[in-house]
Design a protein around this motif. Structure first.
Motif, PDB file in Angstrom:
ATOM      1  N   HIS A  87      24.990 -16.588   0.012  1.00 23.21           N
ATOM      2  CA  HIS A  87      25.889 -17.733   0.195  1.00 23.21           C
ATOM      3  C   HIS A  87      25.559 -18.924  -0.696  1.00 23.21           C
ATOM      4  CE1 HIS A  87      28.253 -16.112   3.471  1.00 23.21           C
ATOM      5  NE2 HIS A  87      27.127 -15.538   3.882  1.00 23.21           N
ATOM      6  N   TYR A  88      24.536 -18.780  -1.538  1.00 27.56           N
ATOM      7  CA  TYR A  88      24.268 -19.880  -2.467  1.00 27.56           C
ATOM      8  C   TYR A  88      23.899 -19.362  -3.853  1.00 27.56           C
ATOM      9  CZ  TYR A  88      19.294 -18.990  -1.581  1.00 27.56           C
ATOM     10  OH  TYR A  88      18.066 -18.394  -1.478  1.00 27.56           O
ATOM     11  N   LEU A  89      24.073 -20.224  -4.839  1.00 28.03           N
ATOM     12  CA  LEU A  89      23.590 -19.941  -6.194  1.00 28.03           C
ATOM     13  C   LEU A  89      22.484 -20.930  -6.493  1.00 28.03           C
ATOM     14  CD1 LEU A  89      26.598 -19.431  -8.653  1.00 28.03           C
ATOM     15  CD2 LEU A  89      24.924 -17.775  -7.877  1.00 28.03           C
ATOM     16  N   GLY A  90      21.280 -20.446  -6.655  1.00 26.09           N
ATOM     17  CA  GLY A  90      20.142 -21.328  -6.926  1.00 26.09           C
ATOM     18  C   GLY A  90      20.173 -21.804  -8.372  1.00 26.09           C
ATOM     19  N   LEU A  91      19.809 -23.059  -8.536  1.00 30.80           N
ATOM     20  CA  LEU A  91      19.809 -23.655  -9.881  1.00 30.80           C
ATOM     21  C   LEU A  91      18.855 -22.911 -10.815  1.00 30.80           C
ATOM     22  CD1 LEU A  91      21.464 -26.182 -10.341  1.00 30.80           C
ATOM     23  CD2 LEU A  91      19.398 -27.538 -10.059  1.00 30.80           C
ATOM     24  N   MET A  92      17.751 -22.436 -10.238  1.00 22.94           N
ATOM     25  CA  MET A  92      16.721 -21.792 -11.066  1.00 22.94           C
ATOM     26  C   MET A  92      16.708 -20.271 -10.858  1.00 22.94           C
ATOM     27  SD  MET A  92      15.703 -24.559 -12.362  1.00 22.94           S
ATOM     28  CE  MET A  92      15.902 -26.284 -11.892  1.00 22.94           C
ATOM     29  N   GLU A  93      17.730 -19.758 -10.250  1.00 25.28           N
ATOM     30  CA  GLU A  93      17.781 -18.327  -9.961  1.00 25.28           C
ATOM     31  C   GLU A  93      17.854 -17.523 -11.266  1.00 25.28           C
ATOM     32  OE1 GLU A  93      20.342 -17.940  -6.553  1.00 25.28           O
ATOM     33  OE2 GLU A  93      20.935 -15.939  -7.229  1.00 25.28           O
ATOM     34  N   PRO A  94      17.276 -16.291 -11.283  1.00 23.29           N
ATOM     35  CA  PRO A  94      17.364 -15.494 -12.514  1.00 23.29           C
ATOM     36  C   PRO A  94      18.831 -15.292 -12.930  1.00 23.29           C
ATOM     37  CG  PRO A  94      15.865 -14.466 -10.951  1.00 23.29           C
ATOM     38  CD  PRO A  94      16.488 -15.639 -10.245  1.00 23.29           C
ATOM     39  N   GLU A  95      19.030 -15.317 -14.243  1.00 29.91           N
ATOM     40  CA  GLU A  95      20.384 -15.227 -14.798  1.00 29.91           C
ATOM     41  C   GLU A  95      21.154 -14.010 -14.263  1.00 29.91           C
ATOM     42  OE1 GLU A  95      20.439 -16.102 -18.936  1.00 29.91           O
ATOM     43  OE2 GLU A  95      22.267 -14.949 -19.284  1.00 29.91           O
ATOM     44  N   GLU A  96      20.449 -12.882 -14.180  1.00 29.01           N
ATOM     45  CA  GLU A  96      21.123 -11.656 -13.766  1.00 29.01           C
ATOM     46  C   GLU A  96      21.640 -11.756 -12.335  1.00 29.01           C
ATOM     47  OE1 GLU A  96      22.152  -9.781 -16.052  1.00 29.01           O
ATOM     48  OE2 GLU A  96      23.070  -8.621 -14.431  1.00 29.01           O
ATOM     49  N   SER A  97      20.856 -12.436 -11.509  1.00 25.53           N
ATOM     50  CA  SER A  97      21.255 -12.600 -10.107  1.00 25.53           C
ATOM     51  C   SER A  97      22.480 -13.526 -10.013  1.00 25.53           C
ATOM     52  CB  SER A  97      20.043 -13.151  -9.355  1.00 25.53           C
ATOM     53  OG  SER A  97      20.409 -13.651  -8.136  1.00 25.53           O
ATOM     54  N   PRO A 152      19.838 -26.740 -20.129  1.00 24.34           N
ATOM     55  CA  PRO A 152      18.830 -27.783 -20.369  1.00 24.34           C
ATOM     56  C   PRO A 152      17.940 -28.027 -19.150  1.00 24.34           C
ATOM     57  CG  PRO A 152      21.058 -28.553 -20.935  1.00 24.34           C
ATOM     58  CD  PRO A 152      21.207 -27.220 -20.294  1.00 24.34           C
ATOM     59  N   VAL A 153      18.551 -27.998 -17.959  1.00 24.85           N
ATOM     60  CA  VAL A 153      17.779 -28.222 -16.725  1.00 24.85           C
ATOM     61  C   VAL A 153      16.782 -27.078 -16.528  1.00 24.85           C
ATOM     62  CG1 VAL A 153      17.947 -28.387 -14.208  1.00 24.85           C
ATOM     63  CG2 VAL A 153      19.682 -29.478 -15.645  1.00 24.85           C
ATOM     64  N   ARG A 154      17.246 -25.865 -16.725  1.00 28.17           N
ATOM     65  CA  ARG A 154      16.382 -24.697 -16.516  1.00 28.17           C
ATOM     66  C   ARG A 154      15.238 -24.685 -17.532  1.00 28.17           C
ATOM     67  NH1 ARG A 154      19.028 -20.341 -13.558  1.00 28.17           N
ATOM     68  NH2 ARG A 154      18.303 -18.777 -15.018  1.00 28.17           N
TER      69      ARG A 154
END
Ligand code: AQP
Length: 324
Positions: free
Chosen positions: A200-210, A281-283
């Motif tokens: 139910h969420y997308l993490g800002l730092m989540e792996p790109e593939e996820s 840039p944030v990542r």
């Protein structure tokens, strides 16, 4: 303006937090006095919170915020429990808060309905939130839409205190950004939230593939209600797209949708590409900051600055109610 806002250290910063609040926090640093707080007392209302996780989540969140653009030199960035004046003011304000108002808080009702054991902290959460804001005499609070009712309560609490004990607290006004209401990709009828689980969420730092997978499997086909031109899932994808893509890209896709030609797979691919570009840039900054060893000192310095304001305002509140 004096700006105050807070965020819970619960282990993940998601797109809702970022677009609903943090992006405004960063912009508001220009020309305002900003106080941003990692609200760990609030995080204790989460039944599953483990002590070690909380301890580490505060540091991690501070690094996330700095990576997003919060500048601890300019802005007061600190951990709530380092300034215990928050809890003392919370008690004082609780005594001018209507029990009936607290029972009407929809976030409490929703969370309470989903849990077997409902702790008192969850019920009292909005009073602590009012204390967080009023302790800094903040007049503006950048938040997502989900916090509007709590903020309205903060204003009622301020009004009631001022009425009984003389004008002290400004009535804090919300600042709502364009991303004030980001919905879950898996269930676009609910807000994007950690409480409902990782899908139910997308993490800002989540792996790109996820992130790619979650966007690919975003729900788009919930039926339209009468008068609706877009299903909630597609509308949510457009909401996020508008935050990260140039207007002409969004307009082009909106036209395709209106003409019935839009392929949702294409919409999702475009969204994924622009989102990753916007977050890059944030990542990248976050990856660099991982090695930063002075975050405890940065937060301690922030708490020292916060305490100067907090002590003075709490002292005044204590005197007004007759404790000093
Ligand atoms: N879905 C959202 N859309 C827009 N803004 C949002 N915020 C949270 N979710 C959304 C805003 O983020 C800021 C920090 O809020 P928080 O620390 O209370 O985060 P949260 O509410 O704990 O996030 P979750 O995932 O929804 O946590 P749970 O599930 O524990 O309640 C606030 O300004 C909030 O408005």
């Amino acid at each position: 303006m004096r700006i105050f806002s807070g965020i819970q250290p619960t282990g993940v910063v998601h797109l809702g937090n970022y677009f609903g609040a943090i992006r405004q926090w960063v912009e508001l640093q220009e020309g305002n006095e900003c106080v941003y707080c990692i609200v760990d007392y609030h995080a204790l209302t989460n039944e599953d919170m483990k002590p070690d996780v909380l301890r580490e989540a505060r540091r991690e969140l501070a690094l996330d915020l700095i990576a997003c653009g919060i500048d601890p030199e300019r802005t007061i960035l600190f951990v709530q429990s380092d300034v215990p004046e928050h809890t003392e003011l919370c008690w004082i304000l609780g005594c001018v808060t209507s029990y009936g108002d607290l029972t009407r808080m929809t976030q409490f009702k929703q969370k309470a309905a989903e849990q077997e054991f409902v702790n008192g902290g969850l019920f009292y959460y909005p009073v602590l939130q009012a204390a967080d804001i009023l302790l800094y005499l903040a007049d503006h609070v950048p938040v997502g839409e989900d916090q509007l009712q709590h903020l309205e309560l903060s204003r009622r609490i301020a009004r009631r205190f001022n009425y009984r004990f003389g004008e002290l607290f400004p009535e804090p006004q919300p600042i709502l950004g364009k991303g004030a209401r980001i919905m879950s990709l898996a269930d676009p009828t609910r807000k994007m939230s950690k409480s409902y689980g990782p899908e139910h969420y997308l993490g800002l730092m989540e792996p790109e593939e996820s992130i790619r997978k979650k966007i690919r499997s975003a729900v788009t086909d919930i039926g339209l209600k009468p008068g609706q031109e877009m299903s909630p899932g597609v509308a949510n994808l457009f909401t996020i797209l508008e935050l990260v893509a140039p207007t002409e890209v969004v307009e082009g896709l909106r036209r395709e949708h209106a003409e019935g030609k839009l392929l949702y797979k294409h919409l999702k691919d475009v969204l994924f590409r622009h989102l990753m570009e916007a977050l890059a840039p944030v990542r990248e900054r976050r990856a660099e900051l991982a090695a930063r060893g002075d975050i405890d000192e940065v937060l301690a310095a922030g708490a020292d600055r916060a305490r100067v304001i907090a002590r003075e305002v709490l002292g005044e509140a204590r005197a007004r109610v007759g404790l000093d």
